[in-house]
Design an enzyme around this catalytic site. Structure first.
Site, PDB file in Angstrom:
ATOM      1  CE  LYS A   1     -39.466  47.000 -13.137  1.00 58.19           C
ATOM      2  NZ  LYS A   1     -40.110  48.121 -12.985  1.00 58.19           N
TER       3      LYS A   1
ATOM      4  CB  CYS B   1     -41.249  48.573 -16.568  1.00 60.87           C
ATOM      5  SG  CYS B   1     -40.517  50.356 -16.606  1.00 60.87           S
TER       6      CYS B   1
ATOM      7  CD  GLU C   1     -43.490  49.301 -14.164  1.00 58.74           C
ATOM      8  OE1 GLU C   1     -43.410  50.146 -14.822  1.00 58.74           O
ATOM      9  OE2 GLU C   1     -42.702  48.648 -13.421  1.00 58.74           O
TER      10      GLU C   1
END
Lengths: 400, 400
Positions: B212, B249, B135
């Site tokens: 994300k 994540c 990430e």
């Protein structure tokens, strides 16, 4: 911590290789890894280890005498100003069937009642407030046979069957909430069967029931031969000791099933199961622990132990020869906490009682820390899921 | 298998106790548990161990010379009659930031490009078809500081920023799909920031991007200071080597996020991450592996390594003193398979490349065996979830 034990492989002289209980004795990690490293190994594998409970000597002796394992662990939470600690002791019971599967039905049931009665007695000595038994605990897990008689004779009314009455007596005697998963005969609706957990209050009153929501069609678990997907939704039971729910066996594989119990407010979700090594052991330590993390609650998976032998041979849909047993139920019952930690599992082969003390305040504390429910975007998923199930759903695929 | 290693604790003389890399050296399980027991321990902990890949000697030497770990594992599937094996090699890269965080932005980015270039070169020697980086790989994970400059200067256009161009060159040169998670500057929409994975075809063409979906507000991960929840939904990218998706994540904690990528057809879901020991290590081995099981797909969580030092001290919302680093990124990148097995994790402290060969036919084979999607009752959950999010939702609570 890691329980790899010798044990009774059941009556068959030739269990399949994968399903034979391991030959090594218990505690591989403890036995081989130096103490200085062990804590770090456990931290990484298990998210740390909850503290060992000091259980009464009398309980430990009774367990030894009655030939079952007794373990106790405690999960802590931070002290708060406005809420007192909400301490509850939960007992999980895993057991073999005590008699051969071709013994008369009533005698098998009576023997199971006796076995559970003695184990619950020890749970009471350990101060257990809520006890849960394994899936279909009053019978062998005979669904692999696809035969109807005598197995369907193990079914009972959830409301006033002999097992519910037996559990009500236990509940009253010990001031204990009892979760009793049975094969249910539903006389109200044509006498059909369900796979059902009966929940009994510590007063002895029947609180209600919760049916298995997801039914396997996998390997020897041909369960839809006997009962279908449950229609009781995702009830939670508000008891004096905490709000509980029951996600039976194969529902463990369905994250949305865990989620809906949690959305209704469950702080402890039991997962009474019956599953064998070759099929599911790679999944066992993962799914319930993930559910505890994802839903900020405690989860309690329970699996039976032993190998059950059936007189009539059956095939397993895997090209193999007809055989008499479906494999080794590997026990390994454990409790997972919302912070990702867990207890060691009970034995892979021996009857056992796992006592876990938990401060339920931990659920909200972890929720406030991680915020999974706040950040979950359920609106988006409710909409997307409704789209995705349409027969002519167009998936979002990007190509060059 | 279990990697517990000594390593560079970062520039700080006093990292917090929980976050200090363990003092023991690698391979606790291998080192201490006798070979006869080790296989059984691994079967229970890891669902067995995939076979070791024979990687080219030149690649192993290059990795050693460039000071990073190189590991390779292969997952098998059964042979089918109508589909040929669909073998793909996936590379996961985890790395430290090579330069101090107060070096000029452009110089830090250039150093990261160089580091990744040499690691991707080795991936190419290993026959990797799809590579994914960690990430926000072009920058320190500086969001803990809550400062804007210079950190926001690391943001780039997903479509034509220097990092995307760099990745396009790599993709063409090595015929490799590249997944490049960056901090995105969205000039089209007021120049706001996003946390975005750019996906580049092996032809070098930009396939698209995936933002994300879930943003943490936990501990030092004050990421909503910089960017909000993504608006690209759950796209999957159909590449020459398989259909992939990117769950960035904190989306790892949300089972519905994994589910929607899978509903759109993802066979491999990458999970580029940045997370530290004290916060999440108890969760790390569980969540992505559970997602692989629950969704009948491969999952690939990647975590950066090392401890990043910031010149200006910051507090962490935990009552502690202001400090200069947020903790130890513990690496431990791994691949989980739909059958519940997984690779060992990469090092907790060292840069590394994990090469995994997988036959994607395994996804459908496991799906046909376990039937989680068939038995999932999504209709019920779409409805229940829509109810549960109503402000005046009445949960299903049963009381005495």
């Amino acid at each position: 911590m890691l329980r790899i034990e010798s044990g009774n492989g059941g009556p068959s002289p030739t269990p399949s290789l994968r399903d034979r209980p391991a030959k090594t004795r218990e505690g591989s990690l403890e036995r081989h890894i130096p103490p200085g490293e062990l804590a770090e190994v456990k931290r990484i594998l298990y998210g740390g280890e909850p503290r060992k409970l000091d259980l009464p000597t009398a309980a430990l002796s009774a367990a030894q005498e009655k030939d079952f394992e007794l373990q106790g662990y405690g999960f802590e939470a931070a002290l708060e100003q406005l809420r007192r600690p909400r301490i509850v002791r939960v007992g999980l019971i895993q057991n073999k069937i005590p008699l051969p599967t071709d013994t008369a039905v009533a005698i098998q049931v009576a023997a199971l009642h006796r076995r559970i009665e003695e184990m619950v007695g020890v749970a009471a000595m350990c101060g257990v407030n809520i006890v849960c038994f394994q899936e279909a605990w009053t019978m062998p897990f005979a669904f692999c046979t696809r035969e109807k008689l005598p197995w369907t004779e193990f079914a009972e009314s959830a409301e006033d069957g002999p097992t519910t009455k037996f559990c009500q007596e236990l509940a009253k005697k010990y001031n204990m909430v009892v979760v009793s998963p049975i094969l249910e005969r539903d006389e109200l609706h044509g006498g059909i069967l369900w796979n059902t957990a009966v929940v009994i209050s510590n007063s002895g009153a029947l609180l209600g029931k919760s049916r298995k929501n997801h039914i396997p069609r996998v390997g020897d678990f041909n369960e839809s031969t006997y009962y279908m997907e449950g229609n009781t939704g995702h009830p939670v039971f508000q008891t004096q000791f905490g709000t509980i729910a029951v996600n039976i066996c194969y529902g463990r594989h369905h994250p949305l099933n865990w989620l809906m119990y949690s959305m209704n407010g469950a702080e402890i979700i039991f997962n009474p199961s019956a599953t064998i090594g070759a099929l599911s052991e790679a999944l066992w330590p993962i799914e319930a622990r993930n559910a505890a993390i994802a839903n900020h609650c405690f989860t309690c998976p329970i699996n039976r132990v032993g190998t059950e032998y059936y007189k009539n041979a059956f095939t397993s849909g895997d090209g193999g020869k007809a055989h008499h047993e479906l494999g080794h139920f590997y026990g390994s019952s454990y409790v997972a906490a919302p912070d990702g930690s867990r207890t060691p599992g009970l034995s892979r082969t021996q009857d056992g009682l796992l006592v876990s003390e938990m401060d339920l305040n931990l659920c909200r504390q972890v929720s406030d820390k991680w915020n999974f429910k706040m950040t979950a975007r359920y609106e988006m998923y409710a909409e997307k899921l409704a789209e995705a199930i349409q027969p002519f759903f167009i998936p979002n695929i990007i190509k060059e």
